[in-house]
Design a protein around this motif. Structure first.
Motif, PDB file in Angstrom:
ATOM      1  N   ASP A  67       0.782  -1.243   0.399  1.00 42.58           N
ATOM      2  CA  ASP A  67       0.157  -0.029   0.055  1.00 42.58           C
ATOM      3  C   ASP A  67       0.731   1.218  -0.187  1.00 42.58           C
ATOM      4  O   ASP A  67       0.311   2.477   0.028  1.00 42.58           O
ATOM      5  CB  ASP A  67      -0.881   0.035   1.087  1.00 42.58           C
ATOM      6  N   ARG A  76       4.067  14.876   1.076  1.00 39.59           N
ATOM      7  CA  ARG A  76       2.664  15.209   0.954  1.00 39.59           C
ATOM      8  C   ARG A  76       2.222  16.450   1.674  1.00 39.59           C
ATOM      9  O   ARG A  76       2.995  16.991   2.665  1.00 39.59           O
ATOM     10  CB  ARG A  76       1.617  14.029   1.025  1.00 39.59           C
ATOM     11  N   HIS A  77       1.163  16.914   1.110  1.00 42.36           N
ATOM     12  CA  HIS A  77       0.691  17.982   1.624  1.00 42.36           C
ATOM     13  C   HIS A  77      -0.069  17.752   2.948  1.00 42.36           C
ATOM     14  O   HIS A  77      -1.135  16.891   2.698  1.00 42.36           O
ATOM     15  CB  HIS A  77      -0.061  19.160   0.711  1.00 42.36           C
ATOM     16  N   LEU A  78      -0.231  18.314   3.848  1.00 44.96           N
ATOM     17  CA  LEU A  78      -1.023  17.878   5.145  1.00 44.96           C
ATOM     18  C   LEU A  78      -2.112  19.045   5.259  1.00 44.96           C
ATOM     19  O   LEU A  78      -1.473  20.298   4.960  1.00 44.96           O
ATOM     20  CB  LEU A  78      -0.474  17.653   6.502  1.00 44.96           C
ATOM     21  N   ILE A  79      -3.176  19.054   5.811  1.00 43.10           N
ATOM     22  CA  ILE A  79      -3.941  20.265   5.902  1.00 43.10           C
ATOM     23  C   ILE A  79      -3.776  20.432   7.331  1.00 43.10           C
ATOM     24  O   ILE A  79      -4.268  19.939   8.200  1.00 43.10           O
ATOM     25  CB  ILE A  79      -5.395  19.935   5.732  1.00 43.10           C
ATOM     26  N   GLY A  80      -3.275  21.703   7.587  1.00 40.00           N
ATOM     27  CA  GLY A  80      -3.224  22.332   9.111  1.00 40.00           C
ATOM     28  C   GLY A  80      -4.479  23.250   9.495  1.00 40.00           C
ATOM     29  O   GLY A  80      -5.507  22.879   8.828  1.00 40.00           O
ATOM     30  N   ASP A  81      -4.347  24.125  10.162  1.00 35.51           N
ATOM     31  CA  ASP A  81      -5.391  25.022  10.472  1.00 35.51           C
ATOM     32  C   ASP A  81      -5.901  25.992   9.417  1.00 35.51           C
ATOM     33  O   ASP A  81      -5.036  27.056   9.156  1.00 35.51           O
ATOM     34  CB  ASP A  81      -4.829  25.867  11.699  1.00 35.51           C
ATOM     35  N   THR A  84      -2.620  24.583   4.081  1.00 39.03           N
ATOM     36  CA  THR A  84      -1.924  23.266   3.676  1.00 39.03           C
ATOM     37  C   THR A  84      -0.514  23.345   4.217  1.00 39.03           C
ATOM     38  O   THR A  84       0.263  24.264   3.661  1.00 39.03           O
ATOM     39  CB  THR A  84      -1.869  22.712   2.298  1.00 39.03           C
ATOM     40  N   ARG A 110       4.558  -1.373  -4.649  1.00 36.00           N
ATOM     41  CA  ARG A 110       4.022  -1.327  -5.935  1.00 36.00           C
ATOM     42  C   ARG A 110       4.910  -0.906  -6.941  1.00 36.00           C
ATOM     43  O   ARG A 110       5.873  -0.078  -6.541  1.00 36.00           O
ATOM     44  CB  ARG A 110       2.866  -0.472  -5.983  1.00 36.00           C
ATOM     45  N   ASP A 112       4.760   0.904  -9.385  1.00 37.96           N
ATOM     46  CA  ASP A 112       4.533   2.635  -9.812  1.00 37.96           C
ATOM     47  C   ASP A 112       5.136   3.340  -8.742  1.00 37.96           C
ATOM     48  O   ASP A 112       5.587   4.562  -9.032  1.00 37.96           O
ATOM     49  CB  ASP A 112       3.383   2.919  -9.948  1.00 37.96           C
ATOM     50  N   ARG A 131       4.822  17.616  -6.687  1.00 38.11           N
ATOM     51  CA  ARG A 131       3.751  18.316  -6.143  1.00 38.11           C
ATOM     52  C   ARG A 131       4.187  19.817  -5.560  1.00 38.11           C
ATOM     53  O   ARG A 131       3.434  20.782  -5.136  1.00 38.11           O
ATOM     54  CB  ARG A 131       3.038  17.712  -4.765  1.00 38.11           C
TER      55      ARG A 131
END
Ligand SMILES: Nc1ncnc2c1ncn2[C@@H]1O[C@H](COP(=O)(O)OP(=O)(O)OP(=O)(O)O)[C@@H](O)[C@H]1O
Ligand SMILES: [Mg+2]
Lengths: 268, 609
Positions: A67, A76-81, A84, A110, A112, A131
């Motif tokens: 996975d 990756r982007h995380l969403i904060g207050d 992002t 995987r 890919d 990204r």
């Protein structure tokens, strides 16, 4: 070219089997990625930890699974207050720190996912982070190390040739009896005579691989058995718990394994 | 009346004379499940199978009461040769069953230990010494066995001088195996040493054996399970070979087993299999005759018929294939000719009515399996929503931390489920043998192929069906039942229905050709499924170890090419040799041949899940 920094902390104990340490160091100096093949519990992880400490490099380990996505490696982007935040993945972190990134069981990932390694593992030594639009260049001390277990039972899981061919490869196997003896004594403090019996027993059990057992008894399991014996458990019982039961679920096979154990450590 | 009294007397004396403790008996069957593993762990050759011995005459001095009773002349000793390791059918030497059991394990360790050349006494002594040095636990067991054995040995002081010297040497070797002994020359054999291997294991006349290869003899039907393990001692001819017997390596072909190619030259005309077996056991040795018929087989088979004229239609002149010669350890190029053919008398046919219900169920099951197998979760786009991930995403969002580009879909990426399966069925003459109510092995194989094909065509995976048999290396017959390119329809069904048993089992060549075919399939995973009913064998030297090693080599090649070979067998003895061929995980033995169709489909579903 790289020059090893003085080791900050004492390197974890690793008993060399051959000149793998020199090989690894040469690969690091030449900025080549390394692939380590070998059965489970033969000392791959320990070897990499040892080398990282010896070379004075931070080590970042990722256990691969099916996975695992490219984003899990790169970041990756995380969403904060309400906004992002970009968060580096382990691969990116190792790159920025100029350390060793170790991908354990890389065939589980995987296909890919493993493709993100490609630009890092040729002479570009780059990691494009799509990204964020960033193009990271690997510092000279960065090293990528991957490992997997090539047993035939994993025939459905192999590396893509195009991935494989980007690494210099080292094949590990269980240590020779004398090396394994030293490992057991050093790791557990067990007496030499008993360690020797364990190593002989391992030799007997390893003859069964592919016939009666899917996997060989590993150095790791021998260390477990020795530890149990050191804690005062009878050798019989220690071997049963650490060697026979983990290797099989079939009653006949376990009974036969116990008979083999008896040839080294008799039942009282 | 006299008869009755005579019989009673006979039994009484026999019981009194028997050396052993029947109450403490341990049977070989009770450890047979563990024996091969243990033997291999001790360093024994993995290709060797376990067999039971029959008594060989030992000719030693018997006690008076034994002579009176006519017993005590037989002793069962263990040994090994290039095909098998042999253990007594039962052991009752000691009054304690635990000791008798341990004796089995001791004998296996001894048989697995390589020893330098020497006379039988010193070989056994050296093997013992090697075992004791390497295995402290086993050394303890040996001491127990020895302590209990010594009181049973004759007292040298009470023996004539020459015999006494030999007995002293034996006892010294038993007590102190690391000290070399001089074997006294003496005509009278000593009392057998049950802790040692056979000093002179049974041999076969080698010249006779060579002629035997050429003899034409289909693989026989086998006697019942237990007796199959029992190996009959073949007539020994060369007296001098007996002296340095113990671990002589014979030519592989020189050994005969009842279930393989024993030709029995009998004095009477028994028609009953059981009779023959009892007689064989009693006779203790069977003489091998050139012209006799195989007793265990009543199959008629005329090899003089020109094969092509008589049955299947060959498709072209054939292809050359290599074969592995294990004695030379090399692959002999262009050694076999494989001939693809179509079964004779194949007419388009529908699935037989009796198979319809099961076929319908299988089709449903495999159709349902197909989409499951390719569904991939965690896709950035796709036709289905991945509920699990959506829930996780929502909760992460609630807690204020969430991934910006969540992969919340399930998809069926094209080309991902690419699996090709080639099924290769053994159609040799041995499949003519009977398996209870449901008919012959071949009938079970036919039903299995039909049902398996129904299931596979429902799953959508690419598949091919082939059968094989052989007549020497010049004619390995590959029946094309369904090519990969063909549809599974009434034509192909008709071909499956038309399969018939015939000829022999040159498995290596058939596997090599199947691998070639399978390698041409453009699939990511390729499964080579072999349905067999026994060991590889053919008319020439392709039997025993030769056939096994060639087959093993063909499988290794397939695996090296990235194929996944797997074997499904109805041979219940397969545990003795299939691990060597396919690895521990590479085969299943179908205990009830009738269940083969179900086993096959269940396996396939599991593999590809
Ligand atoms: N050469 C060695 N020197 C020191 N310890 C060793 C050596 N080989 C094995 N060990 C011991 O074996 C244990 C298992 O080794 P390790 O975790 O490195 O195995 P691995 O090859 O990474 O296995 P896996 O593939 O399951 O991750 C170690 O914890 C260590 O105790
Ligand atoms: Mg590890």
């Amino acid at each position: 070219m790289n020059a090893p920094a003085p080791a900050a902390v004492a390197a974890p104990f690793y008993q060399a089997q051959g000149d793998e340490c020199r090989l690894f160091e040469a690969a690091w100096q030449q900025q080549l990625p390394v692939l380590i093949k070998g059965p489970t519990g033969c000392g791959k992880t320990r070897f990499v930890a040892h080398m990282a400490a010896r070379l004075g490099l931070p080590l970042i380990t990722v256990s691969c699974h099916d996975d695992l996505s490219a984003a899990d490696l790169v970041g990756r982007h995380l969403i904060g207050d309400g906004q992002t935040v970009w968060c580096d993945g382990p691969l990116t972190r190792a790159l920025r720190q100029g350390g060793i990134c170790y991908l354990d069981e890389v065939v589980e990932a995987r296909k890919d996912t493993t493709v993100v390694l490609h630009p890092l593992t040729d002479d570009r030594r780059m990691l494009p982070i799509e990204r964020t639009g960033e193009l990271l260049e690997a510092p000279p001390s960065f090293m990528l190390v991957v490992s997997y277990n090539p047993g035939y039972q994993h025939v459905l899981k192999t590396l893509k040739p195009s991935t494989r061919q980007r690494f210099v490869a080292m094949s590990f196997d269980f240590p020779a009896p004398d090396v394994e003896l030293a490992v057991l004594m050093q790791e557990t403090g067990i007496a030499e005579s008993q360690a020797r019996q364990l190593v002989t027993l391992a030799g007997q059990l390893r003859r069964l691989t592919g016939y009666d057992l899917d996997e060989s008894v590993s150095t790791r399991l021998l260390v477990y058995a020795a530890k149990l014996m050191m804690s005062g458990m009878s050798p019989q019982q220690a071997c049963r718990t650490a060697l026979a039961e983990p290797l099989s679920d079939e009653a006949d096979t376990i009974a036969a394994l116990l008979a083999v154990i008896d040839t080294q450590f008799p039942a009282r | 009346m006299e008869d009755i009294v005579g019989g009673w007397w006979d039994r009484l004396v026999r019981r009194a004379a028997y050396r052993g403790y029947p109450a403490a008996v341990v049977e070989l069957e009770s450890i047979a499940g563990q024996a091969p593993l243990f033997f291999r762990a001790m360093g024994g050759d993995p290709a060797l199978v376990l067999r039971s011995t029959v008594g060989t005459e030992h000719g030693a001095r018997r006690r008076l009461i034994e002579r009176l009773a006519g017993t005590g002349t037989k002793v069962e000793l263990a040994w090994r040769d290039s095909q098998a390791f042999y253990l007594p059918d039962k052991l009752d030497l000691y009054p304690d069953p635990a000791l008798n059991r341990q004796l089995y394990f001791w004998l296996m360790a001894l048989a697995a230990t390589p020893v330098p050349p020497g006379d039988w006494l010193n070989r056994n002594r050296a093997a013992t010494a090697a075992c004791l040095a390497a295995m402290p636990g086993l050394a303890l067991v040996y001491q127990r066995l020895l302590t209990a054995l010594l009181p049973m040995r004759p007292d040298p002081a009470k023996l004539p001088e020459a015999e006494a010297a030999l007995e002293r040497a034996i006892q010294a070797a038993l007590r102190q195996p690391d000290i070399e002994q001089i074997l006294p020359a003496i005509a009278q054999p000593p009392l057998p040493v049950p802790l040692w291997l056979h000093p002179a294991p049974p041999l076969v006349d080698q010249a006779g054996a060579a002629a035997q290869h050429e003899a034409q003899n289909p693989q026989g039907k086998r006697p019942d399970q237990r007796s199959r393990r029992r190996r009959y001692r073949a007539q020994r001819v060369a007296q001098d070979e007996r002296k340095n017997g113990m671990l002589l390596v014979f030519r592989a072909e020189s050994l005969f087993t009842w279930d393989e190619y024993v030709k029995v030259n009998r004095h009477t005309e028994e028609d009953d299999d059981n009779n023959g077996e009892a007689a064989a056991e009693d006779m203790n040795r069977l003489s091998i005759a050139q012209d006799a018929h195989t007793k265990s087989s009543k199959l008629k088979f005329d090899l003089d018929l020109p094969a092509a004229a008589y049955d299947d239609s060959p498709l072209g002149p054939g292809l050359k294939l290599p074969e592995w010669n294990w004695k030379q350890q090399r692959l002999v190029e262009d050694h076999c000719i494989i001939k693809p053919m179509l079964p004779r008398d194949a007419h388009p046919a529908a699935l037989p009515d009796r198979l319809l219900p099961l076929a319908r169920r299988l089709r449903r099951q495999f159709q349902a399996l197909a989409p499951e197998r390719v569904r991939r979760s965690g896709e950035a786009s796709g036709p289905d929503i991945d509920i699990d991930r959506v829930i996780r995403f929502m909760s992460e969002r609630m807690s204020g931390v969430a991934i910006a580009e969540p992969a919340l879909y399930q998809a069926w990426p094209p080309g991902e489920r690419s699996l090709a399966c080639l099924t290769l069925a053994d159609l040799s003459l041995s499949t003519e043998s009977w398996v209870g109510e449901s008919g012959r092995v071949i009938d079970v194989i036919r039903d299995s192929l039909l049902l398996f094909a129904e299931a596979l065509s429902a799953s959508g995976d690419a598949f091919g069906l082939y059968g094989f048999s052989s007549i020497r290396r010049q004619e390995v017959r590959l029946q094309v039942l369904k090519d990969f390119a063909e549809r599974y329809d009434d034509n192909t069904r008709g071909r499956i229905i038309a399969i018939r048993p015939g000829y022999y089992t040159r498995m290596g060549a058939a596997i090599r050709q199947s691998s070639r075919i399978l390698l041409q399939q453009p699939a990511a995973r390729r499964l080579l499924l072999i349905i067999s009913d026994g060991k590889p064998n053919d008319l020439d030297h392709y039997e025993g170890r030769y056939g096994i090693e060639d087959t093993r080599q063909a499988i290794l090649e397939a695996r090296r090419d990235g194929l996944l070979p797997f074997c499904v067998t109805v041979d219940r003895e397969a545990g003795d040799y299939l691990p060597h061929l396919f690895g521990h995980r590479g085969y299943v033995v179908v205990q009830q041949a009738q269940t083969l169709p179900q086993v096959l489909t269940r396996l396939y579903a599991g593999f590809t899940r």
